[in-house]
Design an enzyme around this catalytic site. Structure first.
Site, short mmCIF file in Angstrom:
data_model
loop_
_atom_site.label_atom_id
_atom_site.label_comp_id
_atom_site.label_asym_id
_atom_site.label_seq_id
_atom_site.Cartn_x
_atom_site.Cartn_y
_atom_site.Cartn_z
N TYR A 1 0.86 -1.18 0.00
CA TYR A 1 0.00 0.00 0.00
C TYR A 1 0.89 1.23 0.00
O TYR A 1 1.62 1.48 0.96
CB TYR A 1 -0.91 -0.05 1.23
CG TYR A 1 -1.87 1.11 1.41
CD1 TYR A 1 -2.19 1.98 0.37
CD2 TYR A 1 -2.49 1.32 2.64
CE1 TYR A 1 -3.08 3.02 0.54
CE2 TYR A 1 -3.39 2.36 2.83
CZ TYR A 1 -3.68 3.21 1.78
OH TYR A 1 -4.56 4.24 1.97
N LYS B 1 -1.81 -1.35 -3.85
CA LYS B 1 -2.81 -0.29 -3.75
C LYS B 1 -2.05 1.01 -3.94
O LYS B 1 -1.28 1.42 -3.07
CB LYS B 1 -3.54 -0.32 -2.41
CG LYS B 1 -4.56 0.80 -2.24
CD LYS B 1 -5.21 0.76 -0.86
CE LYS B 1 -6.15 1.95 -0.69
NZ LYS B 1 -6.76 1.99 0.68
#
Length: 294
Positions: free
Chosen positions: A134, A162
């Site tokens: 992320y 992400k």
């Protein structure tokens, strides 16, 4: 396993006594199953994991897993700026049978690119479990550079990212370098359509907490090359997405969920505070305009 489609960055609902609302978590899991959400991401930023105790963090993931029952993917939030703690959380997610762990770039410490790589390598080596990294430099204070993302794909456990820099240029560079070596998911709701157009496989979405079916249908329309429909849904969701951060995340999305009747209590934990009424009114006006309330 494929990682694509609409993943909801699930809120953590609290009772009026500031305890985890287990019943509401179960209800929300079924809400997303019914609306076609591809996967649930509990205990991320939207899930207020920094203010959850270790026991609460594990409880939320366990409850989500109990209700998911293989009907929907679960990518368990397992991020920490303490590598040992990140390993512990990832091992816990693995023990429950989650599909992957969401592992944020270490925040506050501001590691070098080599430090970022070694952080993820340590998690991968210790757990042998699929990782969605992320990248959100607006919160962590450091960007995972595209060249580092490429190096991370040498770790077979790194299966997805992400990407929440808000930079299409960075997304393009990652796509050029990594190709099909990992799934790229948007971490910015308002950029889903342009990110899909340059190779993203889906989104980890805040707005999906309130409009899961619309988020799924946008991605499905794009996949089916129904571009007019995809743009129509993008246009509907764009203003809503841009207004989900009036007072930050998850303050505003919890307020929105209460307005729409999805939760009864929109409280958040300090240092966050619930949204001011004047901003609740702005949301109500927007939702009236969009036909979400009457």
């Amino acid at each position: 396993m494929e990682f694509k489609g609409s993943y909801v960055a699930l809120i953590t609902p609290f009772t009026k006594n500031d305890e985890i609302d287990e019943d509401k978590i179960r209800e929300l899991v079924h809400f997303h199953i019914e609306n076609g959400t591809s996967g649930i991401v509990p205990c991320g930023t939207t899930g207020e994991y920094p203010t959850l105790s270790y026991e609460e963090h594990e409880k939320v993931i366990r409850v989500v897993m109990e209700e998911a029952k293989g009907k929907i993917q679960v990518i368990a939030g397992a991020g920490s700026n303490n590598t040992k703690r990140a390993i512990e959380l990832t091992e816990y997610a693995k023990s429950l049978g989650a599909d992957a762990a969401l592992s944020t770039c270490p925040y506050y410490n501001k590691p070098t690119q080599r430090g970022i790589f070694e952080h993820y390598k340590a998690i991968a080596d210790a757990t042998k479990f699929p990782l969605m990294i992320y990248n959100v430099p607006g919160r962590t204070g450091v960007n995972i550079e595209p060249e580092t993302v490429l190096k991370l794909t040498d770790l077979e456990e790194v299966v997805a990212i992400k990407e929440a820099t808000g930079s299409l240029e960075q997304m393009i560079k990652i796509q050029e370098l990594c190709g099909d070596r990992l799934a790229i998911l948007s971490g910015e709701d308002h950029l889903i359509l342009p990110m899909l157009s340059i190779g993203a496989k889906g989104v980890v979405s805040v707005v999906a907490n309130i409009l899961p079916a619309e988020m799924c249908n946008l991605i499905k329309a794009f996949e089916e090359k129904a571009y007019d429909k995809a743009f129509e849904l993008h246009s509907k969701l764009y203003d809503i997405s841009r207004n989900m951060f009036i007072e930050g995340n998850p303050v505003t999305v919890k307020a929105a969920m209460k307005i729409l009747g999805l939760i009864d209590n929109d409280s958040v934990r300090l240092p966050l505070v619930s949204q001011e009424e004047k901003n609740n009114q702005k949301l109500k006006e927007l939702f009236l305009k969009k036909g979400l309330i009457k």
